[in-house]
Design a protein around this motif. Structure first.
Motif, PDB file in Angstrom:
ATOM      1  N   VAL A   4      62.540   1.072 -16.506  1.00 18.73           N
ATOM      2  CA  VAL A   4      61.786   2.156 -16.038  1.00 18.73           C
ATOM      3  C   VAL A   4      60.407   2.882 -16.719  1.00 18.73           C
ATOM      4  CG1 VAL A   4      62.020   5.199 -16.076  1.00 18.73           C
ATOM      5  CG2 VAL A   4      63.983   3.640 -15.460  1.00 18.73           C
ATOM      6  N   PRO A   5      59.548   2.708 -16.725  1.00 21.06           N
ATOM      7  CA  PRO A   5      58.257   2.576 -17.625  1.00 21.06           C
ATOM      8  C   PRO A   5      58.284   3.984 -17.443  1.00 21.06           C
ATOM      9  CG  PRO A   5      57.734   3.505 -14.913  1.00 21.06           C
ATOM     10  CD  PRO A   5      58.873   2.703 -15.090  1.00 21.06           C
ATOM     11  N   THR A   6      57.259   3.960 -19.475  1.00 16.64           N
ATOM     12  CA  THR A   6      57.382   5.699 -19.516  1.00 16.64           C
ATOM     13  C   THR A   6      56.251   5.421 -19.685  1.00 16.64           C
ATOM     14  OG1 THR A   6      57.949   4.539 -22.216  1.00 16.64           O
ATOM     15  CG2 THR A   6      59.720   5.121 -20.874  1.00 16.64           C
ATOM     16  N   THR A   7      55.073   4.775 -19.146  1.00 14.46           N
ATOM     17  CA  THR A   7      53.954   5.170 -19.908  1.00 14.46           C
ATOM     18  C   THR A   7      53.165   4.953 -17.963  1.00 14.46           C
ATOM     19  OG1 THR A   7      53.075   3.256 -20.750  1.00 14.46           O
ATOM     20  CG2 THR A   7      54.266   4.997 -21.956  1.00 14.46           C
ATOM     21  N   TRP A   8      52.253   4.895 -18.121  1.00 15.86           N
ATOM     22  CA  TRP A   8      51.727   4.553 -16.860  1.00 15.86           C
ATOM     23  C   TRP A   8      51.011   2.952 -16.955  1.00 15.86           C
ATOM     24  CZ3 TRP A   8      52.578   6.213 -12.970  1.00 15.86           C
ATOM     25  CH2 TRP A   8      52.964   7.864 -12.162  1.00 15.86           C
ATOM     26  N   ASP A   9      50.532   2.078 -18.219  1.00 14.36           N
ATOM     27  CA  ASP A   9      50.482   1.386 -18.423  1.00 14.36           C
ATOM     28  C   ASP A   9      51.709   0.375 -17.824  1.00 14.36           C
ATOM     29  OD1 ASP A   9      48.790   0.991 -19.266  1.00 14.36           O
ATOM     30  OD2 ASP A   9      48.117   1.596 -21.352  1.00 14.36           O
TER      31      ASP A   9
ATOM     32  N   THR B   7      59.147   3.317  -5.716  1.00 11.29           N
ATOM     33  CA  THR B   7      59.121   4.414  -6.120  1.00 11.29           C
ATOM     34  C   THR B   7      58.307   5.740  -6.024  1.00 11.29           C
ATOM     35  OG1 THR B   7      57.158   3.490  -8.285  1.00 11.29           O
ATOM     36  CG2 THR B   7      59.115   3.036  -8.333  1.00 11.29           C
ATOM     37  N   LEU B   8      57.893   6.754  -6.246  1.00 13.39           N
ATOM     38  CA  LEU B   8      57.557   7.875  -6.491  1.00 13.39           C
ATOM     39  C   LEU B   8      57.296   8.938  -7.008  1.00 13.39           C
ATOM     40  CD1 LEU B   8      59.404   8.829  -2.249  1.00 13.39           C
ATOM     41  CD2 LEU B   8      57.087   7.698  -2.756  1.00 13.39           C
ATOM     42  N   SER B   9      56.245   9.398  -7.274  1.00 17.47           N
ATOM     43  CA  SER B   9      55.666  10.281  -8.356  1.00 17.47           C
ATOM     44  C   SER B   9      55.552  11.733  -7.037  1.00 17.47           C
ATOM     45  CB  SER B   9      54.112   9.836  -9.123  1.00 17.47           C
ATOM     46  OG  SER B   9      54.735   8.644  -9.813  1.00 17.47           O
ATOM     47  N   ILE B  10      56.266  12.701  -7.398  1.00 24.27           N
ATOM     48  CA  ILE B  10      56.143  13.697  -6.352  1.00 24.27           C
ATOM     49  C   ILE B  10      56.714  14.610  -6.819  1.00 24.27           C
ATOM     50  CG2 ILE B  10      58.657  12.752  -4.441  1.00 24.27           C
ATOM     51  CD1 ILE B  10      56.363  13.028  -3.200  1.00 24.27           C
ATOM     52  N   GLY B  11      56.413  15.598  -6.054  1.00 20.89           N
ATOM     53  CA  GLY B  11      56.952  17.032  -6.616  1.00 20.89           C
ATOM     54  C   GLY B  11      59.023  17.073  -6.362  1.00 20.89           C
ATOM     55  N   ALA B  12      59.497  18.139  -7.355  1.00 20.42           N
ATOM     56  CA  ALA B  12      60.584  17.485  -7.610  1.00 20.42           C
ATOM     57  C   ALA B  12      61.952  18.087  -6.313  1.00 20.42           C
ATOM     58  CB  ALA B  12      61.792  19.369  -8.690  1.00 20.42           C
ATOM     59  N   TRP B  13      61.375  19.002  -5.040  1.00 26.56           N
ATOM     60  CA  TRP B  13      61.676  19.289  -3.390  1.00 26.56           C
ATOM     61  C   TRP B  13      62.166  17.753  -2.609  1.00 26.56           C
ATOM     62  CZ3 TRP B  13      57.633  16.828  -0.797  1.00 26.56           C
ATOM     63  CH2 TRP B  13      56.732  16.505  -1.617  1.00 26.56           C
TER      64      TRP B  13
ATOM     65  N   PRO C  93      56.402   8.695 -15.766  1.00 24.31           N
ATOM     66  CA  PRO C  93      55.267   8.159 -17.309  1.00 24.31           C
ATOM     67  C   PRO C  93      54.740   9.228 -17.843  1.00 24.31           C
ATOM     68  CG  PRO C  93      55.895   6.845 -14.859  1.00 24.31           C
ATOM     69  CD  PRO C  93      56.384   8.249 -14.976  1.00 24.31           C
ATOM     70  N   GLN C  94      54.311   7.958 -18.499  1.00 23.86           N
ATOM     71  CA  GLN C  94      53.050   8.976 -19.461  1.00 23.86           C
ATOM     72  C   GLN C  94      51.676   8.796 -19.619  1.00 23.86           C
ATOM     73  OE1 GLN C  94      53.152  12.955 -19.915  1.00 23.86           O
ATOM     74  NE2 GLN C  94      55.077  12.580 -19.310  1.00 23.86           N
ATOM     75  N   TRP C  95      50.433   9.171 -20.044  1.00 23.79           N
ATOM     76  CA  TRP C  95      49.348   8.813 -20.515  1.00 23.79           C
ATOM     77  C   TRP C  95      48.914   8.225 -22.175  1.00 23.79           C
ATOM     78  CZ3 TRP C  95      46.707   7.266 -15.859  1.00 23.79           C
ATOM     79  CH2 TRP C  95      47.410   7.960 -14.556  1.00 23.79           C
TER      80      TRP C  95
ATOM     81  N   LYS D 108      55.099  14.162 -23.608  1.00 26.26           N
ATOM     82  CA  LYS D 108      56.276  14.844 -22.182  1.00 26.26           C
ATOM     83  C   LYS D 108      55.173  15.826 -21.262  1.00 26.26           C
ATOM     84  CE  LYS D 108      59.921  15.179 -25.429  1.00 26.26           C
ATOM     85  NZ  LYS D 108      60.560  15.482 -26.112  1.00 26.26           N
ATOM     86  N   ALA D 109      54.510  15.520 -20.698  1.00 27.14           N
ATOM     87  CA  ALA D 109      53.291  16.769 -19.823  1.00 27.14           C
ATOM     88  C   ALA D 109      53.529  16.126 -18.641  1.00 27.14           C
ATOM     89  CB  ALA D 109      51.717  15.816 -20.103  1.00 27.14           C
TER      90      ALA D 109
END
Length: 446
Positions: A178-183, A276-282, A304-306, A311-312
């Motif tokens: 699971v990626p923790t950064t966008w890189d 994957t999806l990066s999306i809202g908690a709904w 993932p973080q920039w 933790k943004a």
């Protein structure tokens, strides 16, 4: 619940030219109060007298709330009307406001769209009704979205703190962490697509809401608004972080050319070709109902973080309840708005699947300990709650964001189907949004 839209506005915002474009009003210095105590607007007297409240909303959990409200206040009749979602309702609402008749007493308005109604002074400032007492009731993202200075333009209904949804079955098969950064995300995209060209890390054909949410998470501030003075600048550092990463995904064709909410999208989520999806908690309710065959395959993780170690997060979707200036019974309208968004009303909606904007519901043991069979028994709400606490502060939308979003595919969207670079697409979006704002009477800086 799907809480954001990128459909074209069909000219609805032309009525903005007729609105008085002045700074939003400030709230009064009333003391803490609510429907349980006397207020400057005599809400209690209105409840005792009774009457009819027309509510324009598409959110299904309001039905039970309306029934409960009528039981508590038998002299009040709540009429729920689905006037459409997103742009369709905003068109109807703007037209009713411009016509001077036909507006509802309460309207569901998404956060990104609220500014256009606030700047035109077409929604009530709820501070004089006692709404300022709820400053610590809601999580920071939603509360920031409905307030400006001392004015409270609406009360938050729900929120959409972002999370990372991933197909664990696909990840395990191809040895992806699971990626923790966008890189790391880009590397995972490359690995997956190389292992099987039919697998894409995610889908994207150009979506204004998704783009601005990820810029928000990256610390970008492309929009600044002070009354009718607006600044649009997509060259800021946060935006550059986003464009540099997303351009790699576009250049290497690592994004599925599939539009969200389409049949092909649901199919891709079900068969693992969209990983994957990066999306809202709904989103969980949509996966459960629309991608039932993949139950047990998916899991949830933080975005993932920039910058490694951060933790943004950011909001993606979410809506509020506002009281139009044209409402016939504003005191009753406020009473229902307060009931539906706080206390037992909010909890009732959460138990039906709405994602809470209230701290109490978000932090309750029952909510945090909920196990999601769809996610293999994972207690995903703990991740969503953490995301809500880490939403990056000080994000601002344009006071005409609905129009800006409607032209996204005509500008930035070209980067998805032509050699146009994202930076050039964003520049075109900036220029078009600047021209529109200037034409509507805003002072727009670049």
């Amino acid at each position: 619940m799907r809480t954001h839209t990128t459909r074209r506005l069909l000219g609805a915002l032309s009525v903005l030219a007729a609105l008085t474009l002045t700074a939003t009003a400030c709230g009064s210095d009333t003391s803490d109060s609510g429907t349980g105590d006397s207020t400057p607007k005599d809400v209690n007297a209105a409840l005792e007298k009774g009457g009819k409240v027309t509510v324009w909303a598409w959110e299904p959990t309001l039905k039970k709330v309306a029934e409960d409200f009528e039981k508590k206040y038998p002299n009040v009749d709540i009429e729920l009307v689905n006037a459409g979602t997103g742009d369709k309702q905003y068109t109807a609402l703007q037209n009713a406001i411009a016509a001077g008749s036909g507006a509802p007493d309460v309207a569901q308005v998404e956060y990104y769209a609220l500014g256009q109604f606030a700047i035109g002074k077409s929604v009530e400032d709820l501070a004089p009704y006692g709404a300022e007492r709820y400053g610590t009731t809601f999580t920071p993202g939603p509360w920031n979205a409905v307030t400006q200075d001392k004015a409270i333009h609406a009360l938050p209904m729900d929120s959409g703190p972002m999370a990372f949804f991933y197909n664990k079955k696909v990840f395990d098969k191809h040895g992806i962490q699971v990626p923790t950064t966008w890189d790391e995300y880009v590397e995972a995209a490359r690995t997956l697509h190389k292992a099987d060209p039919k697998i894409f890390i995610t889908n994207d054909t150009g979506d204004a809401g998704a783009t601005t949410s990820l810029i928000w998470q990256a610390g970008g501030h492309p929009y600044k608004t002070d009354g009718t003075d607006v600044t649009i600048d997509f060259t800021d550092e946060g935006t550059q972080k986003y464009t540099a990463t997303w351009q790699k995904l576009l250049d290497e064709k690592l994004l599925a050319p599939v539009s969200s909410w389409s049949d092909a999208w649901y199919k891709g989520l079900a068969d693992g070709s969209i990983a994957t999806l990066s999306i809202g908690a709904w989103m969980p309710a949509n996966l459960t109902s629309g991608v039932a065959s993949a139950s047990g395959d998916w899991r949830v993780a933080p975005l993932p973080q920039w910058t490694k170690g951060d933790k943004a997060s950011a909001e993606n979707g979410g809506s509020s309840l506002a009281v139009p200036k044209a409402a016939k019974n504003k005191e009753l309208a406020y009473a229902f708005t307060e009931f539906a968004t706080t206390g037992t009303g909010a909890t009732t909606r959460v138990t039906q699947g709405a994602f809470p904007a209230t701290r109490a519901d978000l932090e309750s043991k029952a909510f945090l300990d909920t196990k999601f069979p769809y996610f293999g028994g994972q207690q995903a709400n703990q991740i969503f709650a953490e995301s809500a606490r880490n939403v990056a502060p000080d994000w601002t939308y344009l006071p005409y964001q609905v129009y800006a979003n409607s032209i996204f595919n005509d500008t930035v969207g070209k980067a998805y189907v032509t050699p146009t670079k994202l930076t050039d697409g964003l520049k075109a979006w900036q220029d078009a949004s600047t021209k529109y704002g200037s034409d509507q009477g805003f002072t727009v800086n670049k």
